[in-house]
Design an enzyme around this catalytic site. Structure first.
Site, PDB file in Angstrom:
ATOM      1  N   ASP A  11      70.377  44.600  27.450  1.00 48.44           N
ATOM      2  CA  ASP A  11      69.185  45.481  27.652  1.00 48.44           C
ATOM      3  C   ASP A  11      68.936  46.098  28.815  1.00 48.44           C
ATOM      4  OD1 ASP A  11      66.651  46.546  26.871  1.00 48.44           O
ATOM      5  OD2 ASP A  11      65.480  45.229  27.624  1.00 48.44           O
ATOM      6  N   SER A  12      68.035  47.197  28.756  1.00 47.24           N
ATOM      7  CA  SER A  12      67.688  47.789  30.248  1.00 47.24           C
ATOM      8  C   SER A  12      67.046  46.972  31.152  1.00 47.24           C
ATOM      9  CB  SER A  12      66.969  48.975  29.958  1.00 47.24           C
ATOM     10  OG  SER A  12      65.751  48.658  29.296  1.00 47.24           O
ATOM     11  N   TYR A  43      65.294  52.955  30.472  1.00 44.44           N
ATOM     12  CA  TYR A  43      66.492  53.612  29.945  1.00 44.44           C
ATOM     13  C   TYR A  43      65.862  54.687  29.095  1.00 44.44           C
ATOM     14  CZ  TYR A  43      70.494  50.750  31.197  1.00 44.44           C
ATOM     15  OH  TYR A  43      71.610  50.139  31.954  1.00 44.44           O
ATOM     16  N   GLY A  44      64.626  54.464  28.502  1.00 40.93           N
ATOM     17  CA  GLY A  44      64.214  55.291  27.355  1.00 40.93           C
ATOM     18  C   GLY A  44      63.774  56.684  27.426  1.00 40.93           C
ATOM     19  N   ASN A  75      66.720  48.957  21.683  1.00 39.52           N
ATOM     20  CA  ASN A  75      66.590  50.089  20.674  1.00 39.52           C
ATOM     21  C   ASN A  75      67.290  50.979  20.954  1.00 39.52           C
ATOM     22  OD1 ASN A  75      64.841  48.851  18.055  1.00 39.52           O
ATOM     23  ND2 ASN A  75      64.285  47.985  19.961  1.00 39.52           N
ATOM     24  N   THR A  76      66.962  51.571  22.428  1.00 42.72           N
ATOM     25  CA  THR A  76      67.457  52.856  22.654  1.00 42.72           C
ATOM     26  C   THR A  76      68.920  52.904  22.583  1.00 42.72           C
ATOM     27  OG1 THR A  76      65.443  52.727  24.060  1.00 42.72           O
ATOM     28  CG2 THR A  76      67.021  54.436  24.810  1.00 42.72           C
ATOM     29  N   CYS A 184      60.957  48.508  20.192  1.00 44.48           N
ATOM     30  CA  CYS A 184      61.409  48.442  21.547  1.00 44.48           C
ATOM     31  C   CYS A 184      61.315  46.823  22.134  1.00 44.48           C
ATOM     32  CB  CYS A 184      60.622  49.231  22.692  1.00 44.48           C
ATOM     33  SG  CYS A 184      60.892  48.778  24.273  1.00 44.48           S
ATOM     34  N   THR A 185      62.499  46.244  22.425  1.00 44.36           N
ATOM     35  CA  THR A 185      62.679  44.905  22.544  1.00 44.36           C
ATOM     36  C   THR A 185      61.496  44.263  23.545  1.00 44.36           C
ATOM     37  OG1 THR A 185      64.435  45.176  23.875  1.00 44.36           O
ATOM     38  CG2 THR A 185      64.671  44.532  21.616  1.00 44.36           C
TER      39      THR A 185
END
Ligand code: DGL
Length: 269
Positions: A11-12, A43-44, A75-76, A184-185
């Site tokens: 993930d980010s 990141y989004g 998710n992104t 979004c996680t």
């Protein structure tokens, strides 16, 4: 047949740990290597090409770890990069489940809210999946750019988090959604704050469990479940290990796993 190599999850930042939690519960025997790009989160709000470039950097790191599967716990990156990257690496890949099917099974009025990063909302992914699954349902997408920085800085409740939640969620309350997808996680960590605004009657859908089930099914299909008895978790981040160690406690209990600082540049081509 079994495969004892680890599952890579990324993930980010720390949000993907909400998926690791479900993976561990569902497949406790599997080894997991997690990478969170805490040096470059969020990141989004970045351009799609840059998100894809960062995703390749992370995938090269996971390739060097000889993972058997990568779970895109973001998710992104799932929306922007999974289709492109899937065939370029020698391991299985699975992204975050949209939560649309689960939401359709739960909603009574077919009015479903989706909250996510700007990039995920701009991709229109949830709307497309919903339209295919049930064209009579209405999706209400809302981008929440302040949420990931709030989570990363540990502001999961309190005035700032509540103000942001009011700003983003009021339109969804007014739209009378009865189901809300946390797209979004990072957002499950804000669930109590989100719940305060949405009220007790709205169902919050966290697709982390479905994501873990998808990952498990893919491993089963390819006969790559581990033959081990008990798995270990290694948590890797690109910055701020001390901050991350505190946030990790908001998600997991029990003995703290191993933490490692990783420089992605060491894995560049
Ligand atoms: N957890 C990521 C997601 O699910 C957050 C992306 C970001 O850093 O903005 O989209």
């Amino acid at each position: 047949m079994s495969d004892n190599r680890p599952i890579g999850v990324f993930d980010s930042g720390i949000g993907g740990l909400t998926v690791v939690k479900e993976l561990r519960e569902l497949m406790p025997a599997e080894d997991i290597i997690y990478f969170g790009d805490t040096a470059r989160t969020p990141y989004g709000s970045r351009p799609p090409a840059q998100i894809l470039e960062f995703m390749h950097e992370i995938l090269r790191f996971l390739q060097a770890q000889d993972v058997k599967m990568a779970v895109v716990a973001c998710n992104t990156m799932t929306a922007l990069g999974l289709d492109t990257t899937r065939k370029q690496y020698p391991f299985l890949m699975v992204g975050v489940n949209t939560g649309i099917r689960l939401s359709l099974s739960l909603t009574k009025n077919k009015r479903i809210g989706v909250i996510a990063t700007q990039a995920t909302i701009a991709s229109g992914k949830h709307g497309k999946v919903a339209k295919e699954a049930d064209p009579t349902a209405t999706i209400f997408p809302v981008a929440c750019p302040k949420f990931v920085p709030l989570v990363e800085s540990g502001k999961l409740a309190g005035v700032e988090a509540e103000e942001a939640a009011h700003e983003y969620l009021r339109p969804l309350v007014e739209a009378n959604v009865d189901t809300l997808i946390l797209g979004c996680t990072h957002y499950p960590l804000l669930a109590p704050t989100i719940r305060k605004v949405m009220g007790a009657n709205v169902t919050l859908v966290n697709p982390a469990r479905e994501t873990a089930v998808d990952a498990c099914n893919l491993l089963k299909k390819h006969q790559r479940l581990t033959g081990k008895q008990q798995g270990a978790t290694r948590l890797c981040f690109s910055a701020d290990l001390e901050r991350v160690k505190v946030l990790e406690r908001c998600i997991f209990s029990g003995p703290q796993p191993e933490f490692e600082l990783i420089n992605l540049a060491d894995y560049a081509k």
